[in-house]
Design an enzyme around this catalytic site. Structure first.
Site, PDB file in Angstrom:
ATOM      1  N   THR A   1      42.264  43.829  41.402  1.00 14.52           N
ATOM      2  CA  THR A   1      43.174  43.095  40.517  1.00 14.52           C
ATOM      3  C   THR A   1      43.565  44.025  39.373  1.00 14.52           C
ATOM      4  OG1 THR A   1      41.238  42.071  39.455  1.00 14.52           O
ATOM      5  CG2 THR A   1      42.395  40.778  41.121  1.00 14.52           C
TER       6      THR A   1
ATOM      7  N   LYS B   1      35.110  44.948  43.669  1.00 14.25           N
ATOM      8  CA  LYS B   1      36.180  44.888  42.684  1.00 14.25           C
ATOM      9  C   LYS B   1      35.617  44.206  41.447  1.00 14.25           C
ATOM     10  CE  LYS B   1      38.496  41.927  41.482  1.00 14.25           C
ATOM     11  NZ  LYS B   1      38.468  40.979  40.297  1.00 14.25           N
TER      12      LYS B   1
ATOM     13  N   THR C   1      28.256  38.912  40.078  1.00 18.45           N
ATOM     14  CA  THR C   1      29.351  39.233  39.171  1.00 18.45           C
ATOM     15  C   THR C   1      30.426  40.006  39.900  1.00 18.45           C
ATOM     16  OG1 THR C   1      29.985  40.580  37.291  1.00 18.45           O
ATOM     17  CG2 THR C   1      27.973  41.188  38.382  1.00 18.45           C
TER      18      THR C   1
ATOM     19  N   GLU D   1      38.113  46.437  31.747  1.00 23.26           N
ATOM     20  CA  GLU D   1      39.515  46.426  31.337  1.00 23.26           C
ATOM     21  C   GLU D   1      39.702  47.136  29.999  1.00 23.26           C
ATOM     22  OE1 GLU D   1      40.996  42.380  33.607  1.00 23.26           O
ATOM     23  OE2 GLU D   1      40.208  42.254  31.564  1.00 23.26           O
TER      24      GLU D   1
ATOM     25  N   ASN E   1      44.676  41.542  28.786  1.00 21.32           N
ATOM     26  CA  ASN E   1      44.365  40.125  28.959  1.00 21.32           C
ATOM     27  C   ASN E   1      45.358  39.204  28.258  1.00 21.32           C
ATOM     28  OD1 ASN E   1      41.728  39.657  30.538  1.00 21.32           O
ATOM     29  ND2 ASN E   1      41.334  41.465  29.272  1.00 21.32           N
TER      30      ASN E   1
ATOM     31  N   THR F   1      51.431  37.752  33.575  1.00 18.03           N
ATOM     32  CA  THR F   1      52.809  38.237  33.622  1.00 18.03           C
ATOM     33  C   THR F   1      52.882  39.728  33.837  1.00 18.03           C
ATOM     34  OG1 THR F   1      52.781  38.369  31.215  1.00 18.03           O
ATOM     35  CG2 THR F   1      53.674  36.377  32.189  1.00 18.03           C
TER      36      THR F   1
END
Length: 411
Positions: free
Chosen positions: A161, A187, A198, A284, A406, A411
């Site tokens: 992702t 992932k 997790t 991230e 985030n 979008t």
């Protein structure tokens, strides 16, 4: 300690290996149209029914694919395939989501000619959106599996992702005079804060072992690997780690009475730890992997608890990102962990730089510490001087990019 070190020395890393290194597995991935351009649908297939084990998120909102996977395993405690999609989590989608997960299972089973209850289902992506089943059906129709490096790459790409890199590993050991391998793919980048599992993690092995004993081994190693990483303190609805063991290596059945049982458990632990650390490093917006080692605790559980508290502290994470050697942030995390601590006798080191000794500040070179914090991997050592307990945890720094990613996830 000697036994553990001996077992670890028997484990070999296979640098170019992965989920296809163990004998008898195939995989693949395709672009079904759930994402704009990248692969988004993948599958792992064992050439014969395999023993299996899985751990799942403890969130009250378990996604439909997890429910279906648990139903599949409950039938015979074996699996032969895993179908996975990215882009849509199929979570919080009610009865329709459940029926869609069942449909994914039946389509995959029909495509590869195996019983429906031998198929596990996994999904990852946006919560609260329904599956585009026309694209899923078309994608499964296009799916093919193989044993080439490109097939493994196709699968690994399909499950990502917000990940910036693919995550894989492979280790082997000799048991009963034959080589046993464990390969993994995972992932995970955000919404990582485990409790039993997790992210999505898939492991294959050619070891011969029952589902009962494989489950026991997986639960044991999960507590010290996947459950010891954190990126942002949020647990997903879709987290799952799943292992398939097809027994093609030819070893005697493994169980706790086998002379090399500890070797197998260590083999599984190394594989899970590798994937866990890769996930933490790819948090991230992350720029650094943080590894915390805690010793001298009252128990291993308390050591792991403190390590996890430090790894999850936003103040520690931001200090590491800013290369600020503020050991007070670490003390703050230890103090609120709930674990037993003697506040007069704690040591803290940043790499080889001692900052606190017996709870007394030690003068250190700020420039040297700042330079150390610029590394891609930052190690924090804590000694509580209370007992024999020890544990590790992994996390990442917290950067501006985490907010950017985030704030616009959908979008």
């Amino acid at each position: 300690m000697y036994q553990a070190m001996t077992d670890k020395k028997k484990i070999r890393i296979i640098h170019n290996g992965g989920i296809l290194t163990p004998v008898g597995f195939q995989c693949g991935g395709v672009h079904a149209g759930l994402r704009y351009a990248k692969h988004d649908l993948g599958m792992i297939v064992s050439e014969k029914p395999a023993s299996c084990a899985a751990v799942y998120t403890t969130s009250h909102f378990q996604a439909a694919p997890l429910v279906v996977t648990q139903e599949s395993i409950a039938k015979e405690q074996v699996l032969q395939a895993i179908i996975v999609n990215s882009a849509c989590a199929n979570a919080c989608t009610g009865e329709q989501g459940y029926q869609d997960a069942l449909k994914m299972r039946s389509l995959a089973a029909e495509k590869f000619g195996i019983p429906e209850h031998h198929v596990a289902v996994a999904s990852t992506g946006v919560i609260g959106e329904f599956m585009q089943m026309d694209k899923i059906q078309s994608g499964i129709g296009k799916l093919s599996v193989g044993k080439a490096t490109e097939d493994a790459r196709d699968f690994q790409t399909a499950i990502l992702t917000t990940d910036t890199v693919m995550k894989s590993c492979c280790y082997s050991a000799e048991i009963d005079g034959v080589t046993i391998s464990i390969g993994g793919a995972a992932k995970g980048s955000g919404m990582i804060h485990p409790n039993m599992a997790t992210m999505l993690g898939f492991l294959t092995t050619d070891a011969k072992i029952s589902s009962e004993h494989l489950t026991a081994a997986l639960k044991e190693v999960t507590n010290t690997t996947f459950n010891q990483i954190t990126v942002d303190g949020d647990t997903s609805t879709n987290d799952m780690v799943l292992v398939m063991a097809n027994g093609t290596a030819g070893n005697q059945p493994l169980d706790p009475t086998h002379q090399d049982w500890a070797v197998f458990v260590e083999l599984l632990k190394e594989s899970c730890a590798s994937l866990a650390k890769q996930i933490a490093k790819d948090g991230e917006g992350a720029t650094k992997l943080i590894e915390i080692s805690v010793s001298g605790a009252m128990s291993d559980e308390e050591a792991r608890k403190i390590g996890k508290q430090i790894a999850g502290s936003n103040l520690v994470k931001t200090a590491v990102y800013g290369a600020d050697a503020n050991w007070g942030r670490i003390i703050g995390a230890i103090g609120q962990s709930g674990a037993s601590v003697n506040p007069k006798n704690v040591d803290i080191s940043l790499g080889e730089i001692t900052m606190l000794k017996n709870s007394t500040p030690i003068a250190f070179d700020e420039d040297h510490a700042r330079e150390y914090l610029m590394n891609e991997k930052v190690e924090i050592f804590v000694d509580l001087h209370l007992g024999e307990g020890k544990g590790m945890a992994w996390g990442c720094d917290l950067s501006y990019d985490y907010v950017k990613i985030n704030a616009s996830y959908r979008t």
